[in-house]
Scaffold this active site. Structure first.
Site, short mmCIF file in Angstrom:
data_model
loop_
_atom_site.label_atom_id
_atom_site.label_comp_id
_atom_site.label_asym_id
_atom_site.label_seq_id
_atom_site.Cartn_x
_atom_site.Cartn_y
_atom_site.Cartn_z
N TRP A 266 1.41 1.45 -3.29
CA TRP A 266 0.49 2.27 -3.98
C TRP A 266 0.73 3.55 -4.11
O TRP A 266 1.33 4.99 -5.23
CB TRP A 266 -0.23 2.31 -3.78
N GLU B 166 1.17 -1.46 -0.09
CA GLU B 166 -0.08 0.00 -0.16
C GLU B 166 0.66 1.28 0.20
O GLU B 166 0.50 2.22 -0.70
CB GLU B 166 -1.28 0.03 1.32
N ASN C 39 -10.98 3.03 2.91
CA ASN C 39 -10.18 2.04 1.28
C ASN C 39 -11.56 1.66 0.49
O ASN C 39 -11.96 2.20 -0.68
CB ASN C 39 -8.83 1.91 1.12
N TRP D 200 -16.49 11.54 -12.99
CA TRP D 200 -15.62 11.37 -11.75
C TRP D 200 -14.86 12.45 -10.81
O TRP D 200 -14.34 12.88 -10.15
CB TRP D 200 -15.03 9.90 -12.48
N TRP E 108 -10.14 7.78 -8.20
CA TRP E 108 -11.15 8.09 -8.65
C TRP E 108 -10.75 7.91 -10.52
O TRP E 108 -12.14 6.68 -11.05
CB TRP E 108 -11.66 9.72 -8.96
#
Ligand SMILES: Cc1cc2nc3c(=O)[nH]c(=O)nc-3n(C[C@H](O)[C@H](O)[C@H](O)COP(=O)(O)OP(=O)(O)OC[C@H]3O[C@@H](n4cnc5c(N)ncnc54)[C@H](O)[C@@H]3O)c2cc1C
Length: 482
Positions: free
Chosen positions: A292, A289, A356, A374, A397
């Site tokens: 990311w 993570e 999340n 979006w 998004w």
């Protein structure tokens, strides 16, 4: 307290998204000359913040944190100055003036990677260079600097898995060398300025007691949270992270967003934990993570258009997203009639943060079920998130809308009912945030339907045509392959 030598250098550290003393590259560099007098400056730019949709809850968090930081810096004899100008365009002149008023010999800062921030730093570099003062910029925000993790033919990665493999291979997993807090300095040239209690136009939408309880400020509180997460959750993070009713993730994102904590500190804590307790899927997943986070920042540098409201996949620009204000409003207020969506949106309203799994569910719901642009959701999130971060938010998004790099394939649409049953099986999370359903204790909580529970709205949309509509629009795009 010792006196600074007469000819001591005067260094100014411009704090931006790096509000911490430990492991701060620019601060450390400014303090490396042990005779130098060092001050920090924090800039308030309300018109710019407005343009960037910075949430009031995030501004309030930064100010609370800055007050703690000011005290900690004062103990090192480093004052904190506050400079307030409307926007980035006013900064070069204002900083030049500050530098000349205090006879500063060099300015230090950690790089930011958004396009406006890069342009701002270029303009400041020009302004300061004219006066003969160096503006020293450092890579600090990511574990590895953007541009340092590239494909075999020298391009930025657009897919996470190969990026992560390369990223991990370049990190010394036996331990990263973190920069210690600087030592106390001799007397400084300034007393510093008081940190304002608030900034006009940025009232927090979150109750002050809730914010203080959920998001305690200060570096000490930050490191305590990191430690307790490692102790209590990290080893089993892979099992807990998807269940919003559990305290199953670190909730460190606001601290990472303002730089109260560095991603290197996170990795180091994970590596140390692993060295002591052995490896686990939880540790690996959490490291991923943090990967990311780096990934989306690297993507932003590789494809700056993501800062300019453009889709990563340009061919999706022709999608005729809906711009229905009334439907959008129901989503914002958590009155869609889909309990998991509504509970999530109300968590955002009440705490300034959203789990999340829920971010993915509500973003999919807005972009696929409602087929709303979006960018509307992205903006609303920025305006309400305490951890609002352009690269992660945009990445999330565009993932949900299937317009991004390494995004969810357009035909794989979340079903909010199934997501709810899977990730909030007992309905505990829903009951916490949707009081209208507080007395529903069976599985009907996932889809109450509206009729039996008069205070809770009926579903605002019939899901039966959703998939067909999404598939049709995406298939109309020439050459679009998932
Ligand atoms: C639509 C959408 C919008 C999002 N907007 C933001 C945002 O504005 N700011 C933000 O920090 N995150 C954002 N995320 C990513 C993610 O939801 C949050 O980082 C996470 O929920 C924070 O909780 P945590 O600190 O408990 O994370 P943990 O699960 O403990 O993860 C540790 C850290 O890793 C980073 N991280 C985790 N997941 C991601 C991810 N998918 N992308 C980038 N970094 C990640 C965060 O810094 C996080 O604090 C968004 C995700 C989606 C789907």
């Amino acid at each position: 307290m010792s006196k600074a030598p007469e000819n001591a250098q005067r260094h100014l550290v411009w704090l931006r998204a790096d509000l911490r003393i430990t492991d701060n590259t620019a601060l450390s560099a400014a303090c490396s000359d042990r005779h130098a007098q060092v001050a920090c400056v924090y800039t308030i730019t309300p018109a710019q913040w407005q343009q960037h949709d910075v949430a009031g809850v995030r501004v309030d968090f930064e100010l609370r944190h800055l007050r703690e930081l000011k005290t900690a810096l004062a103990a090192l004899n480093i004052p904190l100055l506050i400079l307030k100008v409307p926007d980035f365009s006013a900064l070069p002149a204002a900083l030049r003036q500050l530098v000349s008023a205090h006879d500063i010999t060099a300015v230090f800062a950690n790089r930011q990677y958004e396009v406006n921030e890069i342009a701002r730093d270029n303009a400041v570099t020009d302004a300061l260079t004219h006066t003969g003062v160096a503006f020293n910029l450092f890579h600090d925000q990511c574990v590895l600097p953007p541009g340092s993790v590239l494909t075999g033919d020298g391009r930025f990665y657009s897919v996470f898995t190969p990026f992560k493999r390369n990223w991990l291979a370049r990190i010394d997993t036996t331990g990263l060398s973190l920069l210690p807090a600087p030592r106390a300095r001799a007397a400084c040239f300034s007393e510093g300025d008081p940190v304002p209690a608030s900034v006009k136009g940025f009232a927090s939408h979150v109750d002050a007691d809730v914010a203080a309880q959920w998001w305690p400020a200060g570096e000490k509180a930050t490191l305590q949270r990191l430690q307790s997460f490692c102790r209590q959750t990290l080893a089993r993070y892979d099992e807990t992270r998807n269940f919003p009713a559990q305290d199953g993730s670190s909730r460190l994102s606001p601290y990472l967003a303002i730089g109260a904590l560095s991603p290197r500190q996170c990795l180091n804590a994970a590596f140390n934990f692993r060295a002591k307790n052995g490896n686990s899927n939880g540790i690996e997943q959490w490291i991923s993570e943090i990967g990311w986070r780096d990934f989306y920042k690297h993507v932003m540098v590789g494809w700056p258009r993501v800062c300019r409201h453009q889709p990563f996949r340009l061919e999706t620009a022709s999608i005729p997203w809906r711009h229905d204000e009334a439907d959008f409003q129901r989503w914002c207020e958590g009155r869609t009639g889909f309990p998991i969506v509504d509970a999530a949106m109300r968590q955002l309203q009440q705490t300034g943060w959203m789990h999340n799994r829920l971010r993915m569910i509500v973003a999919m719901f807005l972009t696929k079920d409602l087929f709303i642009d979006w960018r509307w959701g992205e903006k609303f999130f920025m305006q309400h998130l305490i951890d609002g971060d352009l690269s992660a938010n945009n990445g999330g998004w565009q993932w949900s809308a299937s317009t991004g790099n390494d995004a969810a394939p357009y035909f794989r649409i979340f079903n909010p009912l199934l997501q709810s049953q899977k990730f909030d099986p007992e309905g505990d999370f829903i009951r916490t945030y949707v009081p209208e359903l507080a007395n529903v204790h069976d599985r009907s909580i996932h889809a109450p339907g509206g009729s039996l529970f008069s205070t809770y709205p009926a579903p605002m949309t019939d899901r039966s045509g959703v998939k067909e509509r999404v598939l049709q629009h995406f298939r109309e795009i020439k050459g679009f392959a998932d």
